[in-house]
Design a protein around this motif. Structure first.
Motif: not given
Length: 317
Positions: A76-91, A95-107
């Motif tokens: 949940s922590t791999s996904a939700m903080p970034k999702a909240m940044c998208v929802f609240w701040f339009n951020m 980055s590609v490394p961050s994206c792949l790291t997030q993917m690894f921890f999620l799965h």
């Protein structure tokens, strides 16, 4: 068209769209998402705190609860903080490394979660079918080894996913129609051949979870066999009640997982926002509900929390 503050030629950044088609409702959608995440984080952290604090709780069943809590916090922590940044701040950029790291921890967290559920089924099976040898079969040391085995399985199975994607060329469009970096959502942005990614992702997703479900079914088959040998109805109810929490946890995890995975790969006629909401519910519902389920069903844990709360309140009154 909305500007994302990155150019299509930027090869170091992806754009997370959030929930396409529901952009105007992102703020409202974020409220239940954030509340579910916060309740889950609080509940799982509470379990970790009390099991770590109370020596009487440091036994196999509670160690398994800690492993389950950790896997849920990671996913949940791999996904939700970034999702909240998208929802609240339009951020929306990541980055590609961050994206792949997030993917690894999620799965990896998801596979670890499944491995813990299998171990919990085995724990219940031993407790009911062979109670006199429970402490010798399932010692704390053995539970720790099973946990490390589950972690190793998660790392070995999931690590190829980001590694395969890191070697792929990506097209000019780098927009991911999702709230997080899901493997297939990122793979579909590639200009290269993603056949290996598709096959491997499908194998990992379904084989690992189907094997887990098979082992769980075998454990419950043995439990039912032994319970039916007991003549007393009261003993039936007592034996089966020890499995209720585990069954409820599985019901919050596996149906949403399989429905989300199947619709993402084969549900072309289903609206994209349904895929994405289901995918988020797969991470959020178990994280929020599982601590509540075990808190309600486990009297020993509930008593420890109540006693601690009462002592703290008494100090301030």
């Amino acid at each position: 068209m909305e500007s994302f503050n990155v150019t299509p030629s930027d090869t170091s950044t992806f754009i997370l769209m959030g929930i396409p088609g529901l952009e105007a409702s992102h703020i409202w959608i974020s409220i239940p998402f954030f509340m579910s995440y916060f309740i889950g984080l609080l509940g799982n952290s509470t379990i970790l705190f009390f099991v770590g604090k109370e020596q009487t709780l440091q036994k196999p069943m509670y160690l398994l609860l800690c492993m389950l809590a950790l896997s849920e916090i990671v996913t949940s922590t791999s996904a939700m903080p970034k999702a909240m940044c998208v929802f609240w701040f339009n951020m929306k950029d990541i980055s590609v490394p961050s994206c792949l790291t997030q993917m690894f921890f999620l799965h990896a967290g998801s596979i670890m979660h499944s491995a813990v559920l299998v171990t919990m089924a085995f724990d219940r099976c031993v407790a009911i079918c062979n109670p006199l040898r429970y402490t010798t079969i399932l010692s704390n040391e053995r539970i720790a080894k099973l946990g490390l085995l589950g972690l190793l399985e998660a790392v070995l199975f999931v690590l190829p996913l980001p590694l395969l994607l890191s070697r792929q060329p990506f097209c000019a469009s780098r927009v991911i129609p999702h709230t997080y970096c899901d493997h297939m959502a990122v793979a579909k942005l590639s200009c290269g051949d993603i056949t290996v990614n598709r096959i491997y992702g499908l194998v990992v997703t379904f084989v690992v979870n189907l094997v887990a479900l098979t082992l769980i079914a075998l454990s419950y088959g043995l439990i039912i066999r032994d319970v039916l040998r007991i003549s007393s109805k009261k003993a039936h109810q007592k034996a089966l009640s020890t499995c209720t929490a585990h069954i409820c946890v599985m019901m919050t995890s596996y149906p949403s997982f399989f429905f989300s995975a199947l619709t993402h790969r084969f549900g072309q006629g289903i609206a994209p926002y349904i895929h994405i909401i289901l995918a988020n519910l797969y991470f959020l519902l178990p994280t929020m509900l599982n601590p509540i389920i075990y808190g309600v069903k486990n009297k020993e844990l509930r008593d420890k929390v109540s006693k601690f709360t009462h002592e703290k309140v008494s100090k301030f009154t």
